[in-house]
Design an enzyme around this catalytic site. Structure first.
Site, mmCIF file in Angstrom:
data_model
loop_
_atom_site.group_PDB
_atom_site.id
_atom_site.type_symbol
_atom_site.label_atom_id
_atom_site.label_comp_id
_atom_site.label_asym_id
_atom_site.label_seq_id
_atom_site.Cartn_x
_atom_site.Cartn_y
_atom_site.Cartn_z
ATOM 1 N N ASP A 171 3.853 30.042 170.501
ATOM 2 C CA ASP A 171 2.679 29.813 169.650
ATOM 3 C C ASP A 171 3.175 29.477 168.245
ATOM 4 O O ASP A 171 3.639 30.367 167.512
ATOM 5 C CB ASP A 171 1.785 31.063 169.603
ATOM 6 N N LYS A 234 -4.895 26.115 169.318
ATOM 7 C CA LYS A 234 -5.300 27.517 169.109
ATOM 8 C C LYS A 234 -5.924 27.622 167.731
ATOM 9 O O LYS A 234 -5.436 27.019 166.770
ATOM 10 C CB LYS A 234 -4.047 28.390 169.268
ATOM 11 N N LYS A 270 -7.151 27.891 173.009
ATOM 12 C CA LYS A 270 -6.988 29.329 172.799
ATOM 13 C C LYS A 270 -7.667 29.753 171.502
ATOM 14 O O LYS A 270 -7.111 29.564 170.418
ATOM 15 C CB LYS A 270 -5.494 29.697 172.758
HETATM 16 O O1 LIG Z 1 -3.078 35.464 168.721
HETATM 17 C C1 LIG Z 1 -3.702 36.504 168.692
HETATM 18 C C2 LIG Z 1 -4.185 37.155 167.489
HETATM 19 O O2 LIG Z 1 -3.180 37.342 166.567
HETATM 20 C C3 LIG Z 1 -4.851 38.458 167.815
HETATM 21 O O3 LIG Z 1 -5.697 38.787 166.770
HETATM 22 P P1 LIG Z 1 -6.528 40.170 166.765
HETATM 23 O O4 LIG Z 1 -5.515 41.238 166.469
HETATM 24 O O5 LIG Z 1 -7.548 39.995 165.706
HETATM 25 O O6 LIG Z 1 -7.124 40.341 168.127
#
Ligand SMILES: O=C[C@H](O)COP(=O)(O)O
Length: 334
Positions: A171, A234, A270
């Site tokens: 990512d 994403k 995503k």
């Molecule tokens: O890629 C995923 C995100 O960093 C997760 O974010 P979050 O901690 O707000 O669910």
């Protein structure tokens, strides 16, 4: 052929590759997004009505929530991450729903797992070890996540490191300045180099959409990322002030659909950051189904990036099978 000619020659049906071949990208084609205009209030209206028009209830809701679990990139991206936390997260990824709930749903033998586990590069070896034999891929953020403001050679070296440790998905974050200054060739070259560094690992391009100022920029950055060969686009890092939202997602899905029509290639989506409830999961699944169709509601083409949504989904599934809500602390992890 320019954008208009390709769209006319292909009609309006999306040319979908059933095989999920990787997105090979295209040359940088500015005319695919140069004249795009986005009406913000119409976008917000459409995003709001899409998710209220459709209700998914009872067994359908349970089935959709199970589907959502298989699409989660179960994430920990914290400064105090440890091998122990990553091991616990991986155990949850392998067994995301309690045995008795799965049994009541008739899914005890269905091998329900999350789509992936997503961690920082130095946590990759721990996740790889914990997930060995499970078939669950390890995704690593890279390229100076979350700001992406380290020199390019270091950012590329970080990708090489994560892939070398066993990450199957990378990512990356983009240089937001290239979008804000409309330097599309620099953005295209940067993502192209990252795609090359990732090799066989699938590349997810994080646009950090709330840093991009306009929905028009979100559309254009999405298109450039796909032209440069991103396998997924994403929304966010989870570290911006505003992360995944439905209107921004709608614009990215429109770009993704247009890219499919223009190039004949499929790219995944995503949303990530700030999604915490089963209702969030349902909303994004509805958005995917309405905008792209059932084909996209699978882990090869759709992931929910979330560190703390699985607990509420499990709680809703428990309610479906028992008729009672457990205290949320009983489903505390993730
Ligand atoms: O890629 C995923 C995100 O960093 C997760 O974010 P979050 O901690 O707000 O669910």
């Amino acid at each position: 052929m320019n954008r208009q000619e390709i769209l006319v020659s292909k009609g309006t049906d999306l040319a979908v590759q059933q095989s999920h071949a990787r997105n090979a990208g295209t040359k940088l084609a500015l005319d695919w997004f140069d004249d795009i205009a986005v009406n913000r209030s119409a976008t917000e209206r459409r995003a709001a009505t899409l998710t209220t028009r459709r209700t998914v209830k009872k067994e359908y809701q349970a089935a959709w929530l199970i589907k959502a679990i298989t699409c989660i990139d179960l994430t920990t991206l914290a400064g105090d991450d440890t091998a122990g936390r990553v091991h616990r997260l991986c155990a949850k990824a392998k067994r995301p729903v309690r045995e008795d709930i799965l049994e009541a749903l008739g899914l005890a033998d269905a091998n329900i797992t999350t789509g992936a586990v997503c961690v920082y590069p130095t946590m990759v070896p721990h996740a790889v070890k914990a997930l060995r034999g499970s078939g669950i891929p390890v995704a690593s953020v890279a390229t100076g996540f979350p700001a992406g403001l380290t020199p390019l050679p270091q950012r590329l070296a970080e990708i090489h490191y994560a892939v070398g440790e066993g990450a199957a998905e990378i990512d990356i974050v983009i240089t937001r300045e290239y979008v804000l200054t409309q330097n599309w060739s620099a953005l295209y070259d940067e993502i192209g180099q990252m795609r090359e560094a990732a090799g066989d690992a699938h590349l997810k391009a994080i646009l950090a959409t709330s840093d991009l100022n306009t929905l028009r920029n979100v559309y254009r950055a999405s298109m450039v990322a796909m032209q440069a060969g991103a396998d997924f686009i994403k929304t966010s890092t989870g570290k911006e002030e505003v992360n995944a939202t439905l209107p921004v997602s709608l614009i990215m899905l429109r770009a993704l659909r247009d890219y499919g029509e223009l190039s004949g290639q499929t790219v995944g989506f995503k949303p990530a950051g700030g999604m915490k409830t089963a209702k969030d999961a349902m909303n994004w699944l509805i958005l995917m189904k309405e905008e792209l169709g059932l084909l996209w509601m699978q882990p090869e083409l759709f992931r929910l990036g979330a560190s703390s949504m699985l607990g509420d989904i499990e709680r809703q599934l428990e309610h479906y099978v028992t008729g009672r809500y457990a205290a949320s602390s009983r489903h505390a992890l993730a």
